[in-house]
Enzyme design. Structure first.
Site, short mmCIF file in Angstrom:
data_model
loop_
_atom_site.label_atom_id
_atom_site.label_comp_id
_atom_site.label_asym_id
_atom_site.label_seq_id
_atom_site.Cartn_x
_atom_site.Cartn_y
_atom_site.Cartn_z
N TYR A 136 14.98 -4.80 5.81
CA TYR A 136 15.38 -5.22 7.15
C TYR A 136 16.45 -4.33 7.78
O TYR A 136 16.84 -4.54 8.92
CB TYR A 136 15.85 -6.68 7.12
CG TYR A 136 14.68 -7.63 6.95
CD1 TYR A 136 13.93 -7.62 5.78
CD2 TYR A 136 14.31 -8.51 7.96
CE1 TYR A 136 12.84 -8.46 5.62
CE2 TYR A 136 13.22 -9.36 7.80
CZ TYR A 136 12.49 -9.33 6.63
OH TYR A 136 11.42 -10.16 6.47
N LYS A 182 9.52 -7.72 -7.78
CA LYS A 182 8.20 -7.14 -8.07
C LYS A 182 8.43 -5.89 -8.92
O LYS A 182 7.90 -4.81 -8.65
CB LYS A 182 7.51 -6.84 -6.73
CG LYS A 182 6.06 -6.42 -6.82
CD LYS A 182 5.13 -7.50 -7.33
CE LYS A 182 3.74 -6.91 -7.55
NZ LYS A 182 2.87 -7.75 -8.38
N ASP A 214 4.41 -12.46 -6.67
CA ASP A 214 3.04 -12.93 -6.48
C ASP A 214 2.78 -14.17 -7.35
O ASP A 214 2.20 -15.16 -6.89
CB ASP A 214 2.03 -11.81 -6.78
CG ASP A 214 2.34 -11.03 -8.05
OD1 ASP A 214 3.46 -11.17 -8.58
OD2 ASP A 214 1.45 -10.30 -8.52
N ASP A 238 12.04 -14.28 3.04
CA ASP A 238 11.48 -14.64 4.34
C ASP A 238 10.10 -15.26 4.15
O ASP A 238 9.78 -16.33 4.69
CB ASP A 238 11.39 -13.35 5.18
CG ASP A 238 11.13 -13.62 6.65
OD1 ASP A 238 11.11 -14.80 7.04
OD2 ASP A 238 10.95 -12.65 7.41
N ASP A 242 8.72 -19.54 4.32
CA ASP A 242 7.64 -20.11 5.14
C ASP A 242 6.65 -20.85 4.24
O ASP A 242 6.16 -21.92 4.60
CB ASP A 242 6.91 -19.01 5.93
CG ASP A 242 7.45 -18.87 7.35
OD1 ASP A 242 8.67 -19.03 7.54
OD2 ASP A 242 6.64 -18.60 8.28
#
Ligand code: ATP
Length: 343
Positions: A136, A182, A214, A238, A242
C-alpha cells in the site's frame, strides 16, 4: 463531565448517511456513561475536492494530529474522482502520517441467521492488519508493458504489528494467535516467520500458530470458530477482513479502528466504502458505523459504553429491524431510531 473532541470526516456516498445516523446514538450512550463528545465536522470529501482541488490541507492535518482525541470517518470514494486522489491523501495519508500501524478489524456473529454457514457456532475473532507497509505504499514502477509493485516488510513494521496482536490477545484473555503470510511462495515473507517465532517465545502462555494465507481463507470458511486473533500484512488483512465480514452479515456491520497503541492518535471507520450504488436512497446500514463508534469509545477508555452499543445492535438485529443488505426492509433512520431507543 469529561468531554472529548472528535473530528468527523463523513466523506462520500453513504458515508454522511451512516455517520449522521450514528452520532445521536453515540451521544446517548456517552451521556449514559457520563462523558460527552464535541463533534467537529470537516468538509473533506470528493465534492470538496472537485470544488476546491483541496484534499486534506496541511493546517487541517495538523489539527487532526494535535488537537483532537479521535477521528471518525465515514467513507471515501466517488465515481467523479476515478483516480481516488482525495481518498489516498485523506485516508491513506492519515494512516501513514499518524503512523496508525494497527488496523483492528473484529469479526463477530451478532445474530445466528446473519451467516451463510450452516453450523456457525460462535464466530468471534479479530484481525490485526498491518497498516503502514506492504503493497500500500505504492512503491514500484510502471513503464510500457511492465508494471512492478513493491511490497515493503521491515523488521520494525512486522515486529510491532505482531507484538500488538499478542499484547491484545493477552489483555483480552485469548489463548491463540494465528499469523498468516505466503512465505512458501514469497521468500521475503520469511521476515514474518522469524519475527513471529521470536515474539511468540515472549508469550509462552499463548498458542502461536501459522497459516499460509490461501489455507487460512479456506479454513475461515470451514471452521471460523477456532480463530481468535489473526495477524497479517496489509493486503491479506484487507482481503481476509472482507471474507470475515461475509461470514457474519456483510459490510453493513463490519467495524474497524486504525491505531498506534500507546498513542492518542486514532482513526475509526467502517470497513465498507462509499457504496455509490445505494447512496442517497436512505437504505445504508448504520450498524457498521455505530459499532465503529463503539471501538472509538473503547479507545477513549469506555469499554462499557461499547458493550452497550453492541448489545443494542444484537437486540435490534434480533427484532428484525434490518436494512435491505441484511434481508430487511427498514431504512437507515428506522434502524438508527430503534438503536437510540434501546440505549
Ligand atoms: P471500497 O473500494 O472503498 O472498498 P467498494 O465500492 O468496493 O468500496 P463498498 O462501497 O464497501 O465497496 O460496498 C460494496 C457493496 O456492499 C455496496 O455496493 C453495497 O451493496 C454493500 N454495502 C457496503 N456497505 C453497506 C452498508 N453500510 N449498508 C448497506 N450495504 C452496504
Amino acid at each position: 463531565m469529561k468531554a472529548f473532541t472528535v473530528a468527523v470526516i463523513a466523506g462520500d456516498g453513504i458515508g454522511p448517511e451512516v455517520i449522521e445516523a450514528a452520532i445521536p446514538i453515540l451521544d446517548r450512550v456517552a451521556a449514559k456513561h457520563s462523558f460527552a463528545i464535541r463533534w467537529e465536522r470537516l468538509p473533506y470529501s470528493a465534492a470538496h475536492y472537485l470544488k476546491t482541488k483541496e484534499t486534506l490541507p496541511d493546517a487541517a492535518f495538523r489539527r487532526l494530529q494535535n488537537d483532537v482525541d479521535a477521528i471518525f470517518l465515514g467513507a471515501l470514494g466517488d465515481p467523479r474522482v476515478p483516480g481516488n486522489e482525495h481518498a489516498r491523501d485523506i485516508l491513506l495519508g492519515l494512516r501513514f502520517k499518524l503512523d496508525l500501524y494497527v488496523n483492528f478489524r473484529p469479526v463477530e456473529l451478532l445474530h445466528p441467521d446473519l451467516t451463510p454457514l450452516r453450523n456457525p457456532g460462535s464466530i468471534d475473532f479479530v484481525i490485526f492488519r498491518e497498516n503502514t507497509e506492504g503493497q500500500y505504499l505504492g512503491r514500484g514502477r510502471s513503464s510500457g508493458d511492465e508494471h512492478v509493485a513493491e511490497e515493503v516488510n521491515t523488521g520494525k513494521g512486522v515486529e510491532r504489528i505482531i507484538r500488538a496482536a499478542f499484547e491484545w490477545a493477552k489483555a483480552h484473555g485469548k489463548t491463540r494467535v494465528t499469523m498468516s503470510d505466503k512465505s512458501n511462495a514469497i521468500p521475503t515473507h520469511r521476515i514474518w516467520q522469524d519475527k513471529f517465532r521470536a515474539i511468540a517465545r515472549e508469550y509462552a502462555e499463548l498458542t502461536a500458530e501459522h497459516r499460509y494465507v490461501d489455507a487460512l481463507a479456506l479454513e475461515l470458511v470451514r471452521e471460523p470458530q477456532r480463530f481468535q486473533v489473526i495477524v497479517t500484512n496489509n493486503l491479506y488483512g484487507d482481503i481476509l477482513s472482507d471474507l470475515g465480514a461475509g461470514l457474519v452479515g456483510g459490510l453493513g456491520t463490519a467495524a474497524s479502528a486504525n491505531l498506534h497503541p500507546g498513542r492518542r492518535h486514532a482513526l475509526f471507520e467502517p470497513v465498507h466504502g462509499s457504496a455509490p450504488a445505494i447512496a442517497g436512497k436512505g437504505v445504508a446500514n448504520p450498524v457498521a458505523a455505530v459499532l465503529t463508534g463503539g471501538l472509538m469509545f473503547e479507545h477513549l477508555g469506555y469499554p462499557a459504553a461499547s458493550a452497550d452499543l453492541k448489545q443494542a445492535v444484537r437486540t435490534v438485529l434480533a427484532s428484525r429491524t434490518r436494512t435491505p443488505d441484511l434481508g430487511g426492509e427498514a431504512r437507515t433512520t428506522a434502524v438508527a431510531r430503534a438503536l437510540a431507543d434501546l440505549v
